[in-house]
Design an enzyme around this catalytic site. Structure first.
Site, PDB file in Angstrom:
ATOM      1  N   GLU A   1      -2.757  -6.890   7.553  1.00  0.00           N
ATOM      2  CA  GLU A   1      -1.490  -6.869   8.274  1.00  0.00           C
ATOM      3  C   GLU A   1      -1.641  -7.525   9.645  1.00  0.00           C
ATOM      4  O   GLU A   1      -2.764  -7.774  10.117  1.00  0.00           O
ATOM      5  CB  GLU A   1      -1.015  -5.418   8.415  1.00  0.00           C
ATOM      6  CG  GLU A   1       0.358  -5.226   9.059  1.00  0.00           C
ATOM      7  CD  GLU A   1       1.487  -5.946   8.329  1.00  0.00           C
ATOM      8  OE1 GLU A   1       1.529  -7.204   8.409  1.00  0.00           O
ATOM      9  OE2 GLU A   1       2.329  -5.276   7.714  1.00  0.00           O
TER      10      GLU A   1
ATOM     11  N   HIS B   1       0.821  -1.214   0.000  1.00  0.00           N
ATOM     12  CA  HIS B   1       0.000   0.000   0.000  1.00  0.00           C
ATOM     13  C   HIS B   1       0.854   1.264   0.000  1.00  0.00           C
ATOM     14  O   HIS B   1       2.056   1.231   0.270  1.00  0.00           O
ATOM     15  CB  HIS B   1      -0.915   0.006   1.225  1.00  0.00           C
ATOM     16  CG  HIS B   1      -0.147   0.002   2.521  1.00  0.00           C
ATOM     17  ND1 HIS B   1       0.431   1.135   3.061  1.00  0.00           N
ATOM     18  CD2 HIS B   1       0.154  -1.016   3.369  1.00  0.00           C
ATOM     19  CE1 HIS B   1       1.041   0.828   4.184  1.00  0.00           C
ATOM     20  NE2 HIS B   1       0.896  -0.471   4.399  1.00  0.00           N
TER      21      HIS B   1
END
Length: 222
Positions: free
Chosen positions: A81, A8
């Site tokens: 994550e 990201h």
């Protein structure tokens, strides 16, 4: 098939080096990175699927890519994550200072340490590997490329898994993925033969920041 692994764009947590949760947004730089990455990927006509972590920073990056490619990203919770639970928002050094007993457990237990209210590195490894295997089974017999937008830690475990490295240790060698970098791999048909990584951590599609250009007299940053 080809596999494209994307981290990201930049977040405030990345800049301040804070442990992050699910809602950390992209910075202005991160949004710019996502746009530049999307423009770069728009030249590829082979992308057939786009999967993303549902965490805000990853899914917003995936949306920018999806807009450029003409389809919506599919959220996959297992691509999120590491869940650091109640430690989210702390700088790691501040967390160590405030919770020394937990910090000692973290040091002693390694991948088996479960963050209070969160999960362990081994939990992350297991879910990321299962999800990667599911995606590969779904696309192994198809042509084209599959694109995943996720996070540095999750992608590190995925890379180690694709290389068939032993479980049980943090995959430190693969955690140096820059924001909005691309890693591309060629997956052997039917799972026969090793995965071949064509390149890792490619960021040539990203422009230099104005501050960096000023520091180098406007020359390209290597």
């Amino acid at each position: 098939m080809r596999l494209l692994l994307v981290r990201h764009g930049e977040t405030e947590g990345n800049v301040s080096r804070r442990l992050q949760g699910a809602e950390d947004p992209l910075t202005e730089r991160g949004r710019r990175q996502a746009r530049e990455l999307a423009a770069h990927l728009s030249d590829r006509s082979d992308v057939s699927a786009l999967y993303a972590s549902p965490y805000r920073r990853a899914f917003d990056t995936a949306r920018a890519i999806g807009d450029a490619l003409g389809f919506q990203p599919e959220p996959r919770p297992a691509l999120a994550e590491l869940d650091v639970g109640r430690a989210a928002g702390y700088r790691f050094e501040a967390w160590v200072e405030e919770f020394p007993e937990e910090a000692e457990r973290f040091r002693q237990e390694g991948v088996d340490y479960a963050w209070p209210g969160g999960e362990s590195g081994r939990d992350l490894s297991a879910r990321a590997e299962r999800e990667m295997d599911r995606i590969l089974r779904s696309h192994r017999h198809k042509s084209g490329a599959v694109l995943l937008v996720s996070h540095g830690g999750t992608l590190a475990w995925i890379i180690a898994h694709l290389l068939k490295e032993p479980d049980g240790e943090w995959p430190h060698d693969y955690t140096r993925l820059d924001n909005c970098s691309i890693t591309e791999a060629a997956i052997a048909p039917n799972g026969d033969g090793p995965t071949k990584f064509l390149y890792t951590n490619e960021v040539g599609h990203l422009s230099a920041d104005p501050d960096e250009e000023a520091a180098t007299g406007g020359d390209p940053v290597e």
